[in-house]
Design an enzyme around this catalytic site. Structure first.
Site, short mmCIF file in Angstrom:
data_model
loop_
_atom_site.label_atom_id
_atom_site.label_comp_id
_atom_site.label_asym_id
_atom_site.label_seq_id
_atom_site.Cartn_x
_atom_site.Cartn_y
_atom_site.Cartn_z
N ARG A 114 0.85 -1.21 0.00
CA ARG A 114 0.00 0.00 0.00
C ARG A 114 0.88 1.25 0.00
O ARG A 114 0.64 2.19 -0.73
CB ARG A 114 -0.94 -0.01 1.21
CG ARG A 114 -2.25 -0.76 0.99
CD ARG A 114 -2.06 -2.17 0.45
NE ARG A 114 -3.30 -2.91 0.35
CZ ARG A 114 -3.81 -3.69 1.31
NH1 ARG A 114 -3.15 -3.85 2.46
NH2 ARG A 114 -4.96 -4.32 1.13
N ASP A 165 -6.36 -14.20 1.75
CA ASP A 165 -7.42 -13.48 2.46
C ASP A 165 -8.29 -12.69 1.50
O ASP A 165 -7.86 -12.32 0.40
CB ASP A 165 -6.81 -12.51 3.49
CG ASP A 165 -5.86 -11.53 2.84
OD1 ASP A 165 -5.06 -11.96 1.99
OD2 ASP A 165 -5.92 -10.33 3.17
N GLU A 166 -9.50 -12.41 1.96
CA GLU A 166 -10.40 -11.44 1.33
C GLU A 166 -10.46 -11.58 -0.18
O GLU A 166 -10.43 -10.59 -0.90
CB GLU A 166 -9.95 -10.02 1.70
CG GLU A 166 -10.02 -9.75 3.18
CD GLU A 166 -9.52 -8.36 3.56
OE1 GLU A 166 -10.10 -7.80 4.50
OE2 GLU A 166 -8.57 -7.85 2.96
N TRP A 201 -6.13 -14.16 11.72
CA TRP A 201 -6.23 -12.70 11.80
C TRP A 201 -7.64 -12.20 12.11
O TRP A 201 -7.81 -11.13 12.66
CB TRP A 201 -5.71 -12.06 10.51
CG TRP A 201 -6.63 -12.12 9.32
CD1 TRP A 201 -6.75 -13.14 8.43
CD2 TRP A 201 -7.55 -11.11 8.88
NE1 TRP A 201 -7.67 -12.83 7.46
CE2 TRP A 201 -8.19 -11.59 7.71
CE3 TRP A 201 -7.90 -9.83 9.36
CZ2 TRP A 201 -9.16 -10.85 7.02
CZ3 TRP A 201 -8.87 -9.10 8.67
CH2 TRP A 201 -9.48 -9.61 7.51
N TYR A 231 -3.43 -5.71 15.47
CA TYR A 231 -3.28 -4.92 14.23
C TYR A 231 -2.83 -3.53 14.68
O TYR A 231 -3.64 -2.72 15.16
CB TYR A 231 -4.59 -4.86 13.44
CG TYR A 231 -4.72 -5.97 12.42
CD1 TYR A 231 -4.14 -7.21 12.65
CD2 TYR A 231 -5.39 -5.77 11.22
CE1 TYR A 231 -4.24 -8.23 11.71
CE2 TYR A 231 -5.50 -6.79 10.28
CZ TYR A 231 -4.91 -8.01 10.53
OH TYR A 231 -5.02 -9.01 9.60
N TRP A 243 -0.75 -2.69 8.44
CA TRP A 243 -1.20 -2.38 7.08
C TRP A 243 -1.05 -0.88 6.87
O TRP A 243 -1.30 -0.08 7.79
CB TRP A 243 -2.66 -2.82 6.90
CG TRP A 243 -2.82 -4.28 7.19
CD1 TRP A 243 -3.24 -4.85 8.36
CD2 TRP A 243 -2.50 -5.38 6.33
NE1 TRP A 243 -3.21 -6.23 8.26
CE2 TRP A 243 -2.76 -6.59 7.02
CE3 TRP A 243 -2.01 -5.48 5.02
CZ2 TRP A 243 -2.56 -7.85 6.46
CZ3 TRP A 243 -1.82 -6.73 4.46
CH2 TRP A 243 -2.09 -7.91 5.18
N THR A 244 -0.66 -0.49 5.66
CA THR A 244 -0.15 0.87 5.50
C THR A 244 -1.00 1.77 4.60
O THR A 244 -0.49 2.74 4.06
CB THR A 244 1.30 0.83 4.97
OG1 THR A 244 1.32 0.11 3.73
CG2 THR A 244 2.23 0.15 5.96
N GLU A 245 -2.30 1.46 4.47
CA GLU A 245 -3.14 2.34 3.64
C GLU A 245 -3.01 3.81 4.06
O GLU A 245 -2.93 4.69 3.20
CB GLU A 245 -4.62 1.93 3.74
CG GLU A 245 -4.96 0.62 3.08
CD GLU A 245 -4.86 -0.58 4.00
OE1 GLU A 245 -4.14 -0.51 5.02
OE2 GLU A 245 -5.50 -1.61 3.70
C1 ACM Z 1 -5.94 -9.15 6.38
O1 ACM Z 1 -5.94 -8.30 7.26
N1 ACM Z 1 -6.68 -8.98 5.30
C2 ACM Z 1 -5.14 -10.35 6.48
#
Ligand code: ACM
EC number: 3.2.1.52
Length: 545
Positions: A152, A318-319, A385, A410, A460-462
């Site tokens: 990201r 994932d997702e 997660w 997270y 996560w770096t959004e």
């Molecule tokens: C994740 O946070 N989609 C692994």
């Protein structure tokens, strides 16, 4: 009290007169077999901070000696364990293995005080004092990890190397390197050059959460060459850190599809018109379930295996939005042809293919807990997660688990509920919340609990556009995670947060010396705020997944 973080198992300071050791220019290093990494680190890193050259000790060296040894079985020390003794003659660090000696050397730096965390001596004439002490220590978990999303927002190579130094300072030993996603492909793959030519940059980025109206119109990009990766892996190995690469399949793949449109579901999506994604959220596109896609990614993983010696290779999972597969006649025909039942079966088919492929090459597949859906591949390890549930199911089925529930660890989620948190995302998880995180769910039996091989924090770096933003989210909370991962759970099963918090006073001075842009306990500095940039805070207590 030395305020060690993570806290060692046993720590016995000696009191009374004549219980100080002074390390000055006459200090030498004695390096036994298998202690090379600790010796090099002490000379280059601690040597730079202290001004001590630490030459090799000759027999009968008249000054203090820092003696590094791996005593073997007779020493009674397990993997990564160490014993550190400071006495009149010097410092003795004995390790169960080379890693143990290295972690002992990290403890020695903490004993020397915060100035030992700088890159040059503040006062070149200074002598370094140590109190006599005996420390015996060993980690609770073999996998003590941290995942950084460089897709990201790219972290340039120098920042990654610095980050590895910070992990080592906290006795963390797994760097989970999230290299590909919808918004960027960050590793050069020579046989598929468009992955970085097209996939490693985007013309603009959403500024804030996806519901924000704001855009940053500065193009964003970057990638690691093979030599960059080799350097990162070697730098990590010198610090007894394993780099676990993650290449996402079959979702989170828009950057790859932008580079090679034939990887997508071309019968339902005009994949040739897809660019690298410039906003955040769960992406609607997935890889096409074709033999060509498998061959393409086998080529990717062949280069990945050449670069990363890690036994564990992460494939994401994932997702993955399955709507394209539902609508695609080609995907539906594949489901029938493969006899996998439905779209979840297709996801499993992807993961099982690479599970077998990696196993045949002596590696082990790791995936996010969605890989449980449609049936777990035989050799898979699960990153739990969405809560504890995926990890519990996997452990009960005899699979190894890394616990990293979003409700707990997270670290892109906000540390405080106040209005000044920059681009607040997710639940409030304070330093104390992270410190009280228990990775092993009480409902597991002893045998099942043994499958919880470790714990990691994920970032996560959004909305973390640069290194300072990553520092702000990670610190000080990564210090709490490090203690969860390393230090034993007290017999009372109650962690002593007040004691940890008191030790943090010294640890903040170490972080200052290291130049870490942590979140101050009193709240962000003005320049750490992001007024007017929309976040997405979740209200209330974390909901278990
Ligand atoms: C994740 O946070 N989609 C692994």
């Amino acid at each position: 009290m030395h305020h060690l973080i993570p806290a060692p198992r046993h720590h016995r300071p000696e009191s009374g007169p004549e219980t100080r050791l002074t390390l000055g220019p006459d200090t030498a290093l004695r390096t036994g077999a298998g202690t090379g990494t600790a010796a090099r680190w002490l000379r280059t890193t601690v040597g730079a901070a202290t001004g001590l050259a630490l030459p090799e000790a000759a027999d009968g060296h008249p000054g203090p000696v820092v003696d590094l040894r791996v005593p073997g079985e007779a020493g009674g020390l397990g993997a990564e364990a160490y014993r550190l003794t400071v006495s009149a003659g010097g410092v003795l660090i004995e390790g169960g293995d080379a890693a143990g000696v290295f972690w002992g050397a990290q403890t020695l730096r903490q004993l020397l005080g915060p100035d030992a965390f700088r890159r040059a001596p503040l006062n070149p004439g200074r002598a370094w004092q140590l109190g006599h002490v005996r420390i015996e220590d060993a980690p609770r978990f073999a996998w003590r990890g941290m995942m950084l999303d460089v897709a990201r927002h790219f972290m340039p190579k120098d920042g990654v190397l610095r980050h590895l130094d910070l992990l080592a300072a906290h006795k963390l030993n797994v760097f989970h390197f999230h290299l590909t996603d919808d918004q960027g492909w960050r590793i050069d793959i020579r046989r598929h050059p468009e992955l970085v030519r097209t996939g490693s940059w985007r013309p603009r980025s959403k500024w804030g959460h996806r519901a924000s109206e704001l855009w940053n119109d500065t193009p964003h990009g970057g990638y690691y060459t093979h030599d960059d990766i080799r350097e990162i892996v070697a730098y990590a190995a010198e610090r007894h850190i394993t780099v676990v690469p993650e290449i996402e399949i079959p979702g989170h793949s828009q950057a790859a599809i932008a580079a090679y449109p034939e990887l997508g579901n071309t019968d339902v999506t005009d994949t040739a018109s897809l660019g690298v994604w410039d906003t955040w959220g769960i992406n609607p596109h997935a890889l096409a379930p074709t033999e060509d896609t498998l061959r393409f990614y086998e080529g990717v993983f062949e280069e990945v295996l050449e670069l990363f010696p890690s036994r564990f290779i992460h494939v994401g999972g994932d997702e993955c939005e399955k709507d394209e597969w539902r609508r695609s006649p080609a995907a539906q025909a594949r489901i029938a042809e493969l006899g996998v039942g439905d779209e979840d079966g297709l996801q499993s088919w992807f993961i099982r293919h690479f599970d077998r492929w990696l196993t045949a090459r002596g590696r082990r597949l790791v995936g996010w807990d969605e890989i449980l859906e449609g049936g777990l591949a035989e050799g898979a390890t699960v990153s739990s997660w969405r809560g504890y549930a995926g990890g519990i199911a996997a452990a009960r089925a005899g699979h190894d688990v890394i616990m990293c529930p979003e409700q707990q660890v997270y670290l892109n989620y906000r540390e405080d509920g106040g209005p000044d948190e920059p681009v607040p995302i997710g639940y409030v998880r304070t330093l104390e919340d992270v410190y009280r995180f228990e990775p092993v769910p009480p409902e597991l039996t002893g045998d099942e609990a043994a499958h919880v091989i470790g714990v990691q924090a994920n970032v996560w770096t959004e909305v973390l556009e640069n290194q300072d933003r990553v520092d702000y989210q990670l610190y000080p909370r990564l210090a709490a995670l490090a203690e969860v991962a390393w230090s034993p759970l007290p017999a009372s099963e109650e962690r002593d947060f007040a004691g940890f918090d008191a030790r943090m006073e010294t640890h903040f001075r170490r972080l200052d010396a290291l130049g870490v842009a942590y979140r101050p306990p009193s709240g962000p500095h003005p320049w750490q705020r992001r007024p007017g940039v929309l976040g997405r805070p979740f209200e209330g207590a974390p909901q278990p997944g």
